[in-house]
Scaffold this active site. Structure first.
Site, PDB file in Angstrom:
ATOM      1  CE  LYS A  87      33.415  52.587  43.604  1.00 42.75           C
ATOM      2  NZ  LYS A  87      34.361  51.658  44.246  1.00 42.75           N
ATOM      3  CG  ASP A 139      36.357  52.608  41.366  1.00 39.60           C
ATOM      4  OD1 ASP A 139      36.608  51.656  42.111  1.00 39.60           O
ATOM      5  OD2 ASP A 139      35.555  52.507  40.417  1.00 39.60           O
TER       6      ASP A 139
END
Ligand code: NAD
Length: 420
Positions: free
Chosen positions: A109, A149
């Site tokens: 991430k 995201d």
């Protein structure tokens, strides 16, 4: 909608979840330590020229949690509250999500501390290109593949792909997924999360003897994931969509509505609120309606110990990430509600991201039908695998999905051995 656990450090939560599963699987201390440690973390501080001519130094992170099963995969978010521990937790969850659906990836991430709502398109482009350059030593189609995201999108991915490609001297579409189709994106990526969610709802309904045809469905968050899921449940499975909501509030019509008409209303007015013939409900009330299927598709921390007992749905399908708190999970389990956990229910998105990457590497692109058929196979198998473990250990689906995922990661760690 603040919750009692918004202050909890998400990485501590992620580590607690690992311990629970490690106990169930009787994992030894060494493997536990590996599972609880992000493999690689990069923090970058970099200047970006703002429109007014001055420079601001931004901080960004990329965490590659586990590479045991393959290159790492995970989104990049732009948000003022990004922290390293949040990025670590999200990277751990990506590792389990990829393993649940058995795609050959580890998890990662990234995040940049910034307020994209206050930035111009030019500022965002310069920030993205510089961040991409800063993390370029550790990303790439064989190492780590970012995706969109929170507050990043296909345009952001196009800038990252272009920046990386300029440095290499040739086009590298496989460095990111969630790209526009014109530069190597995949058919079906946009609706993959909602479509995957609709497939697992169908499978779970069969297991517990609920007929999706005519079943009532409520969706909290009528955005990308939520609206696609209910459109497909309505169009392909004959479900009755009775409630939907967004940030402005919700609507409820017990005899059902056409979700496409609600979509058109939202496109025109900016919200589902005011849809003709429907009653108004709050987002809190929506969760407690007498429906067969509830799809939280907005935010985290929505089902808590305060409202879990009032949930009436037979199936809760988590299109959103983290909508249910751990203490609420137990209550739902006691009430025999079937929860389809986020790492399974919304894994259709990362699955079609994997398909996008596979197509980019081959330079050979699939039709929408091919993408959807492959997605269906993956989601059906992943649900069946999760359900089998839930039955085997008499545990709820969330823990079962973690057991399935962590066992797969542990198998990879053990068979590879500890280097050197
Ligand atoms: P989106 O922005 O398209 O939609 C979110 C929807 O939720 C919007 O309709 C918004 O109005 C609504 N919403 C926001 N705050 C709300 C609130 N307080 N109460 C009620 N509704 C609210 O986002 P999305 O891509 O659909 O993502 C939704 C969730 O699904 C997130 O948790 C995301 O992490 C998760 N998810 C999305 C994908 C994907 O591919 N889109 C993949 C995996 C997980």
């Amino acid at each position: 909608m603040a919750s009692d656990s918004t202050t909890v450090n998400p990485f501590e939560t992620a580590k607690r979840q690992i311990d629970i599963v490690a106990d169930l699987l009787h994992l030894d201390g060494g493997v536990r330590e590996v599972l609880k440690s992000p493999k690689r973390e990069l923090t970058v501080n970099f200047p970006v020229r703002l429109d007014k001519g001055d420079y601001h130094v931004f901080t960004g992170y990329r965490v590659q949690y586990s590479m045991a099963r393959g290159p790492t995969k995970g989104g990049i978010r732009y948000h003022p509250q990004v922290t390293l521990d949040e990025v670590r937790a999200l990277a751990a969850w990506m590792t389990w999500k990829c393993a649940v659906v058995n795609i050959p990836y580890g998890g990662a991430k990234g995040g940049v501390i910034c307020d994209p709502k206050q930035m111009s398109k030019g500022e965002l482009e310069r920030l993205t290109r510089r961040f991409a350059t800063e993390i370029s030593p550790i990303i790439g189609p064989e190492i780590d593949i970012p995706a969109p995201d929170v507050y990043t999108d296909s345009q952001t991915m196009a800038w990252i792909m272009d920046t990386y490609s300029m440095q290499k001297g040739y086009s590298v579409p496989g460095v990111v997924t969630g790209k526009p189709i014109s530069i190597g994106g995949s058919e079906g990526r946009g609706e993959a999360t909602g479509r995957g969610c609709a497939y697992v709802i169908r499978e779970a309904a069969q297991t517990i003897g609920v007929h999706v045809k005519g079943a009532s469905v409520a969706v909290q968050g009528f955005g990308n994931a939520g609206s696609v899921a209910v459109n497909l449940l309505h169009d392909e499975q004959g479900a009755k969509i009775v409630a939907a909501s967004d940030t402005k509030g919700g609507i409820y019509k017990p005899d059902g509505f056409n979700p496409h008409a609600v979509e058109a209303h939202k496109a025109k007015t900016g919200s589902v609120v005011g849809f003709p013939g429907a009653k108004s409900v709050s987002n809190e009330e929506l969760l407690e309606l007498p429906v067969d299927v509830l799809i939280p598709a907005a935010l985290e921390n929505q089902i808590t110990k305060k409202n879990a007992d009032k949930i009436q749905a037979k199936i809760v399908a988590e299109a959103a990430n983290g909508p249910t708190l751990p203490e609420a999970d137990e209550i739902l389990f006691q009430k025999k509600i079937t929860v389809l956990p986020d790492i399974l229910a919304n894994a259709g998105g990362v699955t079609v991201s994997y398909f996008e990457w596979a197509q980019d590497l081959q330079g050979f692109f699939w039709t929408l039908d091919e993408v959807n058929q492959r997605l269906e196979r993956v989601m059906v198998k992943s649900y069946a695998d999760t359900h089998k473990i839930a039955q085997q250990y008499s545990i709820h689906n969330r823990t079962a999905a973690y057991v399935l995922a962590i066992q797969r990661v542990v198998d990879a760690i053990n068979i590879r051995g500890f280097y050197p």
